[in-house]
Design a protein around this motif. Structure first.
Motif, PDB file in Angstrom:
ATOM      1  N   TYR A  19      -3.895  15.783  -7.329  1.00 46.33           N
ATOM      2  CA  TYR A  19      -4.052  14.667  -7.908  1.00 46.33           C
ATOM      3  C   TYR A  19      -4.380  14.974  -9.414  1.00 46.33           C
ATOM      4  CZ  TYR A  19      -4.536  11.922  -3.681  1.00 46.33           C
ATOM      5  OH  TYR A  19      -4.383  11.412  -2.492  1.00 46.33           O
ATOM      6  N   ALA A  20      -4.908  16.021  -9.927  1.00 45.07           N
ATOM      7  CA  ALA A  20      -5.113  16.412 -11.269  1.00 45.07           C
ATOM      8  C   ALA A  20      -3.748  16.419 -11.896  1.00 45.07           C
ATOM      9  CB  ALA A  20      -5.784  17.660 -11.257  1.00 45.07           C
ATOM     10  N   LEU A  21      -2.620  17.236 -11.481  1.00 50.32           N
ATOM     11  CA  LEU A  21      -1.432  17.400 -11.834  1.00 50.32           C
ATOM     12  C   LEU A  21      -0.672  16.028 -12.016  1.00 50.32           C
ATOM     13  CD1 LEU A  21       0.015  20.179  -9.762  1.00 50.32           C
ATOM     14  CD2 LEU A  21      -0.634  20.103 -12.406  1.00 50.32           C
ATOM     15  N   ARG A  67       4.355  11.827  -4.556  1.00 50.29           N
ATOM     16  CA  ARG A  67       3.243  12.655  -4.461  1.00 50.29           C
ATOM     17  C   ARG A  67       2.280  11.411  -4.253  1.00 50.29           C
ATOM     18  NH1 ARG A  67       2.432  17.497  -8.540  1.00 50.29           N
ATOM     19  NH2 ARG A  67       2.205  19.250  -6.674  1.00 50.29           N
ATOM     20  N   LEU A  68       2.384  10.219  -4.970  1.00 55.21           N
ATOM     21  CA  LEU A  68       1.237   9.149  -4.789  1.00 55.21           C
ATOM     22  C   LEU A  68       1.321   8.770  -3.365  1.00 55.21           C
ATOM     23  CD1 LEU A  68       1.646   7.669  -8.462  1.00 55.21           C
ATOM     24  CD2 LEU A  68       0.016   9.066  -7.468  1.00 55.21           C
ATOM     25  N   ASP A  69       2.643   8.473  -2.953  1.00 56.82           N
ATOM     26  CA  ASP A  69       2.872   7.975  -1.675  1.00 56.82           C
ATOM     27  C   ASP A  69       2.697   8.922  -0.757  1.00 56.82           C
ATOM     28  OD1 ASP A  69       3.806   6.317   0.545  1.00 56.82           O
ATOM     29  OD2 ASP A  69       5.960   6.665   0.134  1.00 56.82           O
ATOM     30  N   ASN A  86       1.414   8.885   2.497  1.00 53.79           N
ATOM     31  CA  ASN A  86       1.611   8.657   3.977  1.00 53.79           C
ATOM     32  C   ASN A  86       3.267   8.581   3.987  1.00 53.79           C
ATOM     33  OD1 ASN A  86       2.359   6.118   2.976  1.00 53.79           O
ATOM     34  ND2 ASN A  86       0.609   5.141   4.161  1.00 53.79           N
ATOM     35  N   GLY A  87       3.892   8.433   2.910  1.00 53.84           N
ATOM     36  CA  GLY A  87       5.467   8.716   2.846  1.00 53.84           C
ATOM     37  C   GLY A  87       6.093   7.355   3.590  1.00 53.84           C
ATOM     38  N   ASP A  88       5.597   6.172   3.317  1.00 55.75           N
ATOM     39  CA  ASP A  88       5.926   4.986   3.838  1.00 55.75           C
ATOM     40  C   ASP A  88       6.853   4.370   2.681  1.00 55.75           C
ATOM     41  OD1 ASP A  88       4.186   3.852   2.316  1.00 55.75           O
ATOM     42  OD2 ASP A  88       3.179   2.720   3.555  1.00 55.75           O
ATOM     43  N   GLY A  89       6.985   4.903   1.591  1.00 57.43           N
ATOM     44  CA  GLY A  89       7.991   4.143   0.560  1.00 57.43           C
ATOM     45  C   GLY A  89       7.390   3.308  -0.247  1.00 57.43           C
ATOM     46  N   ALA A  90       5.878   3.138  -0.343  1.00 51.71           N
ATOM     47  CA  ALA A  90       5.193   2.401  -1.096  1.00 51.71           C
ATOM     48  C   ALA A  90       3.839   2.876  -1.402  1.00 51.71           C
ATOM     49  CB  ALA A  90       5.013   1.086  -0.203  1.00 51.71           C
ATOM     50  N   GLU A  94      -3.994   4.532  -0.991  1.00 56.41           N
ATOM     51  CA  GLU A  94      -3.452   5.769  -1.945  1.00 56.41           C
ATOM     52  C   GLU A  94      -3.802   5.537  -3.281  1.00 56.41           C
ATOM     53  OE1 GLU A  94       0.788   6.534   0.877  1.00 56.41           O
ATOM     54  OE2 GLU A  94       0.563   4.670  -0.746  1.00 56.41           O
ATOM     55  N   THR A  95      -3.884   4.547  -3.834  1.00 53.22           N
ATOM     56  CA  THR A  95      -4.421   4.270  -5.023  1.00 53.22           C
ATOM     57  C   THR A  95      -5.925   4.434  -5.356  1.00 53.22           C
ATOM     58  OG1 THR A  95      -2.759   2.622  -5.655  1.00 53.22           O
ATOM     59  CG2 THR A  95      -4.576   2.782  -6.948  1.00 53.22           C
ATOM     60  N   GLU A  96      -6.487   4.126  -4.323  1.00 52.48           N
ATOM     61  CA  GLU A  96      -8.094   4.059  -4.352  1.00 52.48           C
ATOM     62  C   GLU A  96      -8.358   5.995  -4.019  1.00 52.48           C
ATOM     63  OE1 GLU A  96     -11.991   3.507  -4.962  1.00 52.48           O
ATOM     64  OE2 GLU A  96     -10.134   2.056  -5.039  1.00 52.48           O
TER      65      GLU A  96
END
Length: 143
Positions: free
Chosen positions: A6-8, A58-60, A62-66, A71-73
């Motif tokens: 997350y830091a990266l 990396r932000l996704d 759970n890998g669901d494409g969104a 994930e934002t939280e």
């Protein structure tokens, strides 16, 4: 995903902001150097798109494409945890620098202490070699 990841991500997001693309940043930023995958001293649109694709992956979590609210939280929480840790570190450092105990760090107190330099200068030659400098970099950026 680890806190380091997350830091990266946060660092990459900052690197991709408009101010990061000044002429000075392009020549000196380690982040931009990492983005320059073909090492031609320039960052192409394709290299930015590749970096953004990695960032999205990396932000996704759970890998669901969104990237959803959860994930934002989680990213927000990680950034806040890191910020709070850095605030505590700064407070501790300022307390250590205040050798007189008066609640203020004078210019003389500030200049007198070089704890990271002293830690990194393993051979005591009052100079930092590349390897020794990496010790400081690791302490500051690889919590």
């Amino acid at each position: 995903m680890t806190q380091r990841s997350y830091a990266l991500i946060a660092a990459l997001m900052a690197a991709l902001s408009r101010p990061a693309f000044s002429a000075e940043a392009q020549t000196s930023s380690p982040i931009l150097q990492r983005l320059d995958q073909n090492k031609d001293s320039a960052v192409s649109r394709d290299e930015i798109l590749a970096a953004r694709a990695k960032l999205f992956a990396r932000l996704d979590i759970n890998g669901d494409g969104a990237i959803d609210e959860d994930e934002t939280e989680r990213l927000r929480d990680t950034i806040m945890d890191h910020a709070m840790a850095m605030q505590a570190l700064l407070g501790n450092q300022m307390h250590r620098l205040d050798t007189s105990g008066d609640g203020n760090v004078s210019a003389d107190e500030f200049r007198a202490r070089t704890p990271l330099f002293d830690l990194a200068d393993r051979d005591g030659d009052e100079k930092l070699s590349d390897g020794e400098f990496l010790v400081i970099r690791g302490i500051l950026f690889n919590h």
